[in-house]
Design an enzyme around this catalytic site. Sequence first.
Site, mmCIF file in Angstrom:
data_model
loop_
_atom_site.group_PDB
_atom_site.id
_atom_site.type_symbol
_atom_site.label_atom_id
_atom_site.label_comp_id
_atom_site.label_asym_id
_atom_site.label_seq_id
_atom_site.Cartn_x
_atom_site.Cartn_y
_atom_site.Cartn_z
ATOM 1 N N HIS A 5 1.040 -1.222 -0.043
ATOM 2 C CA HIS A 5 0.018 -0.051 0.089
ATOM 3 C C HIS A 5 0.813 1.329 -0.076
ATOM 4 C CE1 HIS A 5 -3.777 2.152 1.493
ATOM 5 N NE2 HIS A 5 -2.883 2.882 1.127
ATOM 6 N N HIS A 15 1.539 5.224 -1.872
ATOM 7 C CA HIS A 15 1.062 6.672 -2.537
ATOM 8 C C HIS A 15 2.280 7.175 -3.159
ATOM 9 C CE1 HIS A 15 -2.927 6.732 -0.891
ATOM 10 N NE2 HIS A 15 -2.407 6.367 -0.019
ATOM 11 N N LYS A 63 -9.313 -0.029 -6.234
ATOM 12 C CA LYS A 63 -9.292 0.487 -4.667
ATOM 13 C C LYS A 63 -10.693 1.088 -4.485
ATOM 14 C CE LYS A 63 -7.715 2.204 -0.736
ATOM 15 N NZ LYS A 63 -6.584 3.102 -0.476
ATOM 16 N N HIS A 104 -10.440 0.937 1.540
ATOM 17 C CA HIS A 104 -10.362 2.206 2.688
ATOM 18 C C HIS A 104 -11.676 1.811 3.744
ATOM 19 C CE1 HIS A 104 -8.896 6.104 4.465
ATOM 20 N NE2 HIS A 104 -10.088 5.875 4.913
ATOM 21 N N HIS A 125 -4.778 -0.532 5.786
ATOM 22 C CA HIS A 125 -4.551 0.219 6.763
ATOM 23 C C HIS A 125 -5.247 -0.016 8.130
ATOM 24 C CE1 HIS A 125 -7.089 2.866 5.013
ATOM 25 N NE2 HIS A 125 -6.257 3.301 4.036
ATOM 26 N N ASP A 140 1.321 2.677 3.562
ATOM 27 C CA ASP A 140 0.296 3.711 3.280
ATOM 28 C C ASP A 140 1.367 5.026 3.340
ATOM 29 O OD1 ASP A 140 -1.870 4.957 2.646
ATOM 30 O OD2 ASP A 140 -2.727 5.366 4.788
HETATM 31 O O1 DOR Z 1 -3.526 9.435 5.702
HETATM 32 C C1 DOR Z 1 -3.849 9.105 4.350
HETATM 33 N N1 DOR Z 1 -3.233 9.779 3.504
HETATM 34 N N2 DOR Z 1 -4.931 8.455 4.365
HETATM 35 C C2 DOR Z 1 -5.197 7.860 3.018
HETATM 36 O O2 DOR Z 1 -6.275 7.197 2.974
HETATM 37 C C3 DOR Z 1 -4.800 8.671 1.899
HETATM 38 C C4 DOR Z 1 -3.579 9.178 2.108
HETATM 39 C C5 DOR Z 1 -3.099 10.457 1.021
HETATM 40 O O3 DOR Z 1 -3.230 9.958 -0.310
HETATM 41 O O4 DOR Z 1 -2.477 11.296 1.540
HETATM 42 ZN ZN ZN Z 2 -3.531 5.140 1.470
#
Ligand code: DOR
Ligand code: ZN
Length: 353
Positions: A15, A17, A106, A143, A181, A254
Amino acid sequence: MTPQRLVMTQPDDWHLHLRDGEMLKAVLPYTARQFARAIVMPNLKPPVTTAQQATEYAQRIRAALPQALREQGITFEPLMTLYLTDHTSADEIRRAQDSGLVHAIKLYPAGATTNSDSGVTDLHRCTKALEAMQRHEMVLCIHGEVTHRDVDVFDREAVFIDKVLIPLRHRFPELRIVFEHITTRHAADYVRSASGPIAATITPQHLLYNRNSIFQGGLRPHYYCLPVLKREEHRQALLAAATSGSPKFFLGTDSAPHEQGAKESACGCAGCFSAPFALEFYAQAFESAGALDRLEAFAAFYGPDFYRLPRNTKKIALSRVQQQITSPIAAAGGSIIPLGFGEALDWRFEGPA
Ligand code: DOR
Ligand code: ZN
């Protein structure tokens, strides 16, 4: 005897970003140093909703790996995801499956988190897409928070299990689900005892911190993520789940970078940037539970097994070296404050072993 060095199969991050453009270039090297592959989240602006967009995004990610890392023999494989919307068609799921690049879809409930405005307003609008996912055995990453304003922000995950997840699994018992998460004892208990194809990822921040960290001596935006950190009893339940040896729980950082100013703000963004020290954080957490011997399977075996991908064969090492997290990370003309800034770590990632 306390080990001084940990050698293990190279892990993957299930997971992550990575963002896009300059931010992608700045953050990718941190993940690529430690992890062979990652499930890349699709919440760009605009979101990645088609197999075609996912293919183009994967190309940008591959192109962003610096030459210097390639020359060290570092490779990185992005495992792409599509962002589920009320309008995702069964055909798009089939194209995603046929692409060979997209490994999951997702689900963001609309309004749940960063860039989730296009998220799902009602899962009943996604019946065709969910049927197609179940048919093609495509993983659905969830999520798991309800977004109704009447539900307390600390209860959103527990309510989601009862109101959304259980009914969804009743309708689609063969659907392969990763509950992303997880942050509560309720979620850990649910996943452990559920039958059928369900697993969960656990982040480093939810293993290491409880909600007090957000308020320690003042408001600390770099500990704010979604789902938000919970009480200590929940942190302990997550640590027990992660270190239990159950293949239903595996690593997903995450890691979610935001420029410093976007977090230190009157309305700060959610997300912890854990990529620079991801494995050190997990080693810290597992060692605190006396379970370092279970880290490799959590980090490198159970994820690929669930996603039906081969396990990695390369090895990496961490050594017991005290280090302090002292530097902001330069990114896209600004900086990012990494998770654990100002704190000490007992482990340091070495590299390939
Ligand atoms: O804390 C988070 N940041 N939770 C999420 O679900 C998305 C992520 C983000 O893309 O910044
Ligand atoms: Zn995430």
